[in-house]
Design an enzyme around this catalytic site. Structure first.
Site, mmCIF file in Angstrom:
data_model
loop_
_atom_site.group_PDB
_atom_site.id
_atom_site.type_symbol
_atom_site.label_atom_id
_atom_site.label_comp_id
_atom_site.label_asym_id
_atom_site.label_seq_id
_atom_site.Cartn_x
_atom_site.Cartn_y
_atom_site.Cartn_z
ATOM 1 C CD GLU A 24 32.453 98.787 24.556
ATOM 2 O OE1 GLU A 24 31.838 99.578 23.815
ATOM 3 O OE2 GLU A 24 33.414 98.103 24.156
ATOM 4 C CB SER A 81 50.795 93.514 -6.184
ATOM 5 O OG SER A 81 52.124 93.951 -5.994
#
Length: 653
Positions: free
Chosen positions: A117, A383
């Site tokens: 981190e 789609s």
């Protein structure tokens, strides 16, 4: 050379005395006015900058929280969640109690978090310009955000005190808090605070609660592989915590171990042994309905109310009855067809046209896999992305009756196929949308530009990264089911903006309100004419097109199917006047299914859920004005397109 200055002066005086004319001495050069005044001007500007800066920053300082008692006690996470009728959804009682001291943990536990981190944690002063530059360079190279520049101290400030909004004000507060925390506490204290307060997923806040929740042990007993798993999970707690997809969690842990070796915390031999050790994850008996929604909501609470010691009650938008129907629809559909289609998982999200989430199914079984596919799974919409293409076209002058050639095309070497290669030649945009023509959608995107289509999608609520290439028309950029469903909401509510939400109010058990949702007012995102046209096109899709299996018998409905390449994802997202619902099926490992399309199982799950959810409700027309009259004849495409064209005015292109 002339005489001395004194001699020249005497000579001039003598000539004056004799009545002669003497030219005046040349004037001495004047000092530049600019040279005299610029220091004053700069000083004035600096004074005003200091005044404005003091006023500006005092606004933030006045709203900063008190951090003097952070080390004295841990926070309580005794949370009761209620649905929209006040019924109990779940109670999460993970209490941190006493703070876990950094010295009580094996050294590799904090090292794992630093390595993955904030590798420069011991060297910076709360903000890390070097890390910011590195992150900016990596993101520029990748073309999108792949690395953040926030330090552990900034993350602590955000987790402790700040709401989850991404505003300039919030970022300024975060930066100032980080600087203040660094001045107030030592590095070890800041790291201890971070480990005790960070969210790990599945309702676990803090390293002690996470160790007990996932591994059934105290934090001081964590092994190196377990520590790597926990460190890897904080990036996306809903996706990487050890109770989710085990393979994904272990893969992320491997990335942490590699980072630890690169940072010098462990050697290659230690890393190798750790990577060959598979941690034992403790799985409970599961939760009642709403586990996925509960996790989603719990992860947001601290961002709204900060640290809290009292037991709290969270009033939500959830409907337990609708959740039961959603889980039943998913379970029944998957039981009947999953083996035939080789489909392993499914997700369903339902919300009202203002964005209030009413049901959320993040997988087939929360007990077996609490990974929330509804909010965390990044999948290609296929789609189901095309409404953003057509909306962009209508907003730029295209009409539903315009015709285009549904035929094989070649766009910069890319040759998209229609489903099963069934081309129809010259067809209207209405028909192209209903049959989900890839050729026409690709041509429209090439005409409009991928950037314009992406802008429309983001305007309606897509927040994930979109690749600006020709294939964007076919939904090749990944999104989550939650964001895709919420992006359809403006089609259902008359074009208004809506952000998905699940929390209505947070209060203590004694009744003190800690946070309450305030409506910020909606914004018109789609003008009436294109919104009505899109509603009509999506109605045609469920009437005569690829979404016929989703059509409801007793009320108007609309939607769009989606199938990604090689049948890896299948979608149906649709709506009535009351609910917007998105359904996805696929496999967690992204392997292809057996010819699973959005018009098949997802459409049937949608219909099964919506039929039950709307039972007893009056049938109401969809928002689009085109839906106020009788449905057009399904065998007369030209008449229907002419009907839609009336929304935009007469005449062709």
């Amino acid at each position: 050379m002339a005489g001395s200055r004194k001699e020249r002066t005497n000579a001039r005086l003598e000539r004056v005395a004799e009545g002669g004319h003497v030219a005046p001495p040349p004037p001495l050069p004047k000092k530049s006015k600019r040279k005299r005044t610029w220091p004053i001007a700069v000083a004035v500007v600096l004074v005003w900058l200091v005044i404005f800066g003091a006023v500006f920053f005092s606004r933030f300082l006045s709203s900063l929280p008190d951090v003097t008692s952070l080390m004295s006690k841990g926070s309580s996470q005794d949370i009761t969640l209620l649905d929209d009728q006040g019924r109990l959804i779940a109670r999460r009682g993970l209490k941190q109690g006493a703070m876990v001291e950094l010295a009580s943990l094996p050294s590799y536990v904090p090292d794992a978090f630093i390595a993955i981190e904030d590798r420069r944690f011991r060297d910076h002063w709360g903000l890390d310009p070097v890390g910011l530059v590195r992150a900016a360079y990596q993101n520029m190279q990748a073309g999108h955000v792949v690395q953040g520049g926030s330090t552990l101290t900034q993350q602590l400030a955000k987790n402790l005190f700040l709401d989850p909004s991404r505003t300039f004000e919030r970022k300024m507060q975060e930066a100032m808090l980080a600087l203040y925390l660094e001045q107030r506490y030592s590095k070890d204290q800041i790291l201890a605070l971070y480990l005790n307060r960070v969210y790990f997923g599945a309702g676990a806040f803090g390293i002690e609660a996470a160790a007990e929740r996932f591994f059934g042990k105290h934090a001081r007993e964590l092994t190196l592989p377990e520590a790597a798993m926990l460190a890897g999970s904080v990036k996306a707690p809903g996706k990487y915590n050890p109770l989710d997809n085990t393979d994904a969690s272990e893969e992320r842990a491997g990335y942490v171990l590699r980072a630890m070796q690169e940072a010098g915390f462990i050697d290659s031999a230690t890393r190798g042994i750790a990577q060959m050790t598979r941690p034992h994850v403790v799985r409970g008996s599961g939760h009642a309905g709403g586990g996925y929604f509960t996790d989603w909501v719990v992860a947001q609470i601290q961002g709204y109310i900060g640290d809290n010691d009292e037991p709290i009650v969270v009033e939500t938008t959830f409907d337990l009855d609708l959740e039961t129907e959603a889980e039943r629809a998913v379970a029944d559909g998957m039981r009947i067809d999953s083996d035939k289609l080789d489909a392993g998982q499914a997700a369903l999200v339902a919300m009202t046209p203002d964005g209030a989430v009413r049901a959320m199914v993040g997988g087939r079984s929360y007990a077996q896999s609490p990974f929330n596919r509804a909010t965390e799974a990044m999948r290609q919409p296929g789609s189901a992305f095309k409404p953003f293409v057509y909306l962009t076209a209508f907003e730029r002058g295209r009409k539903p009756s315009d015709t285009m050639n549904d035929a094989p095309i070649n766009i910069h070497g890319w040759k998209p196929d229609d489903y099963e290669g069934k081309y129809e030649g010259e067809i209207t945009l209405t028909r192209a949308f209903a049959k989900s023509s890839n050729s026409v959608a690709a041509q429209l995107t090439a005409e409009l530009g991928p950037a314009a289509v992406a802008h429309t999608a983001r305007r309606l609520g897509i927040v994930s990264h979109l690749d600006l290439n020709d294939s964007l028309a076919l939904g090749t950029s990944s999104v989550t089911p939650l964001e895709l469903t919420s992006a359809y909401v403006p089609f259902a509510n008359g074009g208004q903006s809506a952000v998905p939400f699940g929390i209505v109010r947070i209060r203590t058990q004694s009744g003190k309100v800690l946070w309450s949702r305030k409506s910020s007012g909606s914004e018109l995102l789609i003008a009436p004419a294109p919104e009505e046209a899109m509603t009509a096109l999506m109605t045609e899709t469920v009437s005569t097109g690829t979404g016929k299996a989703a059509r409801l018998d007793d009320r108007p409905s609309a939607g769009k199917t989606g199938t990604s390449q090689d049948f890896r994802d299948a979608w149906f997202v649709g709506f009535t006047a009351d609910l917007v619902c998105g359904v996805w099926i696929g496999n967690d490992d992204n392997t292809p299914m057996k010819h699973a399309t959005g018009g098949g199982l997802p459409a049937r799950i949608f219909k099964s859920f919506m039929r039950a959810a709307e039972a007893g409700l009056p049938s109401r027309p969809l928002t689009g004005a085109a839906q106020s009259g009788p449905s057009p004849p399904t065998d007369d495409r030209d008449s229907f397109s002419t009907f839609l064209d009336g929304l935009f005015g007469k005449g062709g292109t």
